[in-house]
Design an enzyme around this catalytic site. Structure first.
Site, mmCIF file in Angstrom:
data_model
loop_
_atom_site.group_PDB
_atom_site.id
_atom_site.type_symbol
_atom_site.label_atom_id
_atom_site.label_comp_id
_atom_site.label_asym_id
_atom_site.label_seq_id
_atom_site.Cartn_x
_atom_site.Cartn_y
_atom_site.Cartn_z
ATOM 1 N N GLU A 251 -22.428 47.303 -52.148
ATOM 2 C CA GLU A 251 -22.944 46.253 -53.022
ATOM 3 C C GLU A 251 -24.478 46.140 -52.927
ATOM 4 O O GLU A 251 -25.033 45.951 -51.841
ATOM 5 C CB GLU A 251 -22.285 44.921 -52.660
ATOM 6 N N THR A 293 -21.173 45.672 -61.080
ATOM 7 C CA THR A 293 -20.278 46.493 -60.242
ATOM 8 C C THR A 293 -19.226 47.189 -61.103
ATOM 9 O O THR A 293 -18.925 48.368 -60.908
ATOM 10 C CB THR A 293 -19.548 45.648 -59.177
ATOM 11 N N HIS A 408 -24.450 40.650 -51.410
ATOM 12 C CA HIS A 408 -24.522 40.234 -52.811
ATOM 13 C C HIS A 408 -25.549 39.122 -52.953
ATOM 14 O O HIS A 408 -25.668 38.271 -52.074
ATOM 15 C CB HIS A 408 -23.144 39.745 -53.276
HETATM 16 C C1 GP9 Z 1 -17.300 40.958 -57.684
HETATM 17 C C2 GP9 Z 1 -18.190 41.925 -57.032
HETATM 18 C C3 GP9 Z 1 -19.615 41.681 -57.367
HETATM 19 O O1 GP9 Z 1 -15.964 41.243 -57.518
HETATM 20 O O2 GP9 Z 1 -17.802 43.200 -57.329
HETATM 21 O O3 GP9 Z 1 -19.866 41.931 -58.686
HETATM 22 P P1 GP9 Z 1 -21.334 42.040 -59.280
HETATM 23 O O4 GP9 Z 1 -21.840 40.646 -59.467
HETATM 24 O O5 GP9 Z 1 -22.185 42.793 -58.323
HETATM 25 O O6 GP9 Z 1 -21.138 42.770 -60.535
HETATM 26 MN MN MN Z 2 -22.275 44.648 -57.443
#
Ligand code: GP9
Ligand code: MN
Length: 625
Positions: A251, A293, A408
């Site tokens: 992430e 993501t 995140h």
């Molecule tokens: C949510 C995670 C984050 O399930 O995958 O998503 P993002 O905000 O980075 O697209």
């Molecule tokens: Mn992401």
């Protein structure tokens, strides 16, 4: 008393429906409320929608009004009830395709009865009361309004709804453009508006599908054959045959943290070590758009571009695709995804099925407590630890993907979890970013240890990539301070590089590969490593281990990078030096990029893969079982 106050029937109905909806949203559905603002929006939205819907009564004659209010109340109660029953079954809200799809009727029918509870009848109490009032006291509670009052009432109710929408947009920017999650939509704008949104998205998709022209497939195929797909044999062909493929989608990890320090400490000591023993691509770009993501997942599994608007998973999650999990099923592979978030986020539960995934280990497969939660959910260390029991019992060979979450935005990490200090600049986001990246680095290190202990390591190929940028251009000033330079548009493009590490245990010939590459290249690379050929497939990427250099890496906005140039903001830069060049140097590729993006969009909008008879067999269950 109602008579004395002369409260009109439409308002009584609206308030009761609003109140009832609020109770269901707040206390029956399991919606996560993280702050006061969300609490307020959740309270306002059911009333805002109810008032708009019921206030339409004022433009009608009294007799019609009564009918309208009665049946709207009945319809509203039924909508709540249907969603509640569906939610008990699927922990999700009804979507238009889910009711239109015959196969789901079976699922639904079988479990509906058992999902109904006796007290669901309470959902209809206000409707019964409305029917009673309309019949017995109708003439005292239903009025004729003059033009001015009609206008005033409608204007007032719409301004309440507008306030709700503005608050929702503040709380969750681009809520409608990006879609995110059905839970977000219900939480912010309520069930009725969610259903309207769902209906609009689905009918748009339907129309484009009906207009589709299957013969376009040949034109697009011809283009990819002549312009992209490299016929030279890859040095890595077949190397992964029979081995497990383990992806780690890291992430928000940008390439900038690799081999770099903050306050004298390495940010990613484990990854820095790992790349010495791996194929490391240091000019690998993410190519995501608003679906973040989910867009990166889409790129990696399909070698197609994400869409200019929204997340493909959300808007076209039920298309026919030719994704890696589906292709490798015919070669004996079992496919799965691990991600400790709500299964419906980015519509994953639906999209994974279309991609052919066999199993999705979402949040409910993990033991998530207050103690092991950081930021968005289960911390990455616990996530990898708790995944091992599932991984160890998985049929081999498997193809699996781990999607991390701790790093995140907004990168909030309690001091007790941080191994390095924050950076010091005017950007809280950038300052906090480094300790959380380090946390993910440590989690991945632990996962490698777990893999070794379980014996799975030696039979697996591990591919780590950053899903997308972590620090946006809003933090350029602080980024400039960290990198000790002023951030130009050229640098902003270069900051879109994310690490790509392909680690093959026991492989000696590891090195840093400098060629320009992107997430779109992973599907052809992995398929070649597995020795799988599919002449009919349409991919916009190249095998990264083949000789021919990729012509360009295109971004969703039409910007691109080649071995020689970086093109952005209508300016051409030298890729090595960042110097501005004559625009004409970049011109020839510009049109190709647009053409390619357009071809990819047509494939998705018109769902063209359904016309391809070579598409691999059976979809995956993709579901949680
Ligand atoms: C949510 C995670 C984050 O399930 O995958 O998503 P993002 O905000 O980075 O697209
Ligand atoms: Mn992401």
């Amino acid at each position: 008393m109602l008579q004395r106050l002369r409260v009109p029937l439409f308002l009584i109905a609206a308030l009761m429906f609003g109140f009832k909806s609020y109770i269901v949203y707040r206390f029956v559905f399991d919606l996560s409320i993280e702050n006061m603002m969300q609490e307020i929006i959740l309270f306002i939205n059911p009333f805002a929608t109810a008032i708009v819907l019921f206030s339409f009564a004022v433009i009608m004659k009294p007799k019609r009004q009564k009918k309208y209010i009665k049946y709207l109340s009945l319809f509203g109660a039924f909508l709540l009830f249907a969603n509640l029953v569906y939610y008990r079954n699927f922990t999700d809200f009804i979507t238009l395709p889910s009711i239109l799809q015959f196969k789901n009727f079976g699922d639904l029918g079988a479990s509906t009865a058992s999902s109904m509870k006796i007290w669901d009848i309470l959902l209809f109490v206000d409707t019964v009361l409305i029917f009673y009032l309309a019949k017995k006291k109708g003439d005292d509670l239903v009025f004729s309004y003059n033009r001015k009052s009609k206008l005033a009432m409608i204007a007032l109710s719409f301004s309440i709804l507008l306030t709700n929408l503005v608050l929702a947009e503040i709380e969750r920017p681009m809520l409608f453009k990006r879609g995110f999650d059905r839970e977000y939509l219900v939480k912010n704008v309520g069930l009725v508006n969610y259903h309207i949104y769902d209906a609009i998205i689905n009918s748009k998709t339907k129309v484009q599908k009906v207009m589709a022209d299957g013969s376009k497939l040949h034109e697009i195929k011809k283009y990819t054959e002549e312009n992209i797909n490299d016929k030279t044999s890859s040095e890595m062909k077949g190397i992964a045959k029979g081995k497990n493929i383990i992806y780690i989608s890291a992430e928000s990890v940008q390439n900038l943290v690799i081999n770099r320090k903050v306050n004298g400490e390495e940010v990613t000591p484990f990854l820095n070590d790992l790349i010495k023993d791996s194929y490391y691509f240091n000019n690998f770009y993410h190519q995501v758009n608003l679906g973040r993501t989910s867009d990166s997942e889409f790129l990696v599994e399909n070698s197609l571009y994400p869409l200019p608007n929204g997340s493909v998973f959300f808007t076209h999650g039920q298309n026919e695709f030719n994704a890696v999990p589906e292709i490798i099923k015919d070669h004996g592979y079992y496919s799965s995804v691990f991600h400790a978030n709500n299964k419906s986020f980015w519509n994953r539960d639906v999209a994974y099925e279309s991609l052919g995934y066999d199993q999705f280990y979402s949040e409910r497969y993990f033991n998530v407590t207050e103690d092991n939660t950081i930021g968005w959910g289960l911390n990455d260390k616990a996530f990898f630890d708790q995944s091992m029991k599932y991984l160890e019992s998985m049929p081999e060979p498997f193809y699996t993907k781990f999607i991390t979450l701790t790093n995140h935005h907004p990168y909030e990490l309690d001091e007790k979890y941080a191994s390095i200090d924050k950076f010091d600049s005017n950007s809280k986001t950038l300052n906090q970013y480094f300790p959380t990246v380090r946390y993910t680095d440590e989690a991945i290190e632990r996962f490698f240890k777990n893999l070794k202990e379980s014996g799975l390591y030696k039979d697996s190929i591990i591919i780590i990539y950053g899903d997308h940028f972590g620090i946006s251009e809003n933090h350029n000033k602080a980024m400039g301070q960290y990198l000790n330079k002023e951030i130009t548009p050229y640098d902003s493009v270069q900051l879109q590089r994310v690490p790509l590490i392909i680690h093959i245990p026991g492989h000696e010939d590891d090195r840093v590969i400098e060629k320009v590459s992107g997430q779109i290249d992973l599907k052809p690379t992995v398929l070649n490593m597995l020795g799988i050929e599919n002449e009919e497939d349409i991919m916009f990427g190249n095998d990264l281990f083949a000789n021919q250099s990729k012509r360009f890496v295109a971004f969703r906005d039409g910007d691109y990078v080649t071995e020689d140039y970086v093109y952005t903001k209508d300016t051409c830069y030298d890729r090595e030096t960042g110097e501005k060049l004559e625009k004409s140097a970049c011109e020839p590729i510009k049109d190709k990029v647009l053409k390619e993006l357009n071809y990819s969009d047509q494939l998705i909008y018109e769902d063209l893969f359904r016309f391809q008879d070579t598409a691999s067999s059976g979809k995956g269950k993709g579901k949680e079982e």
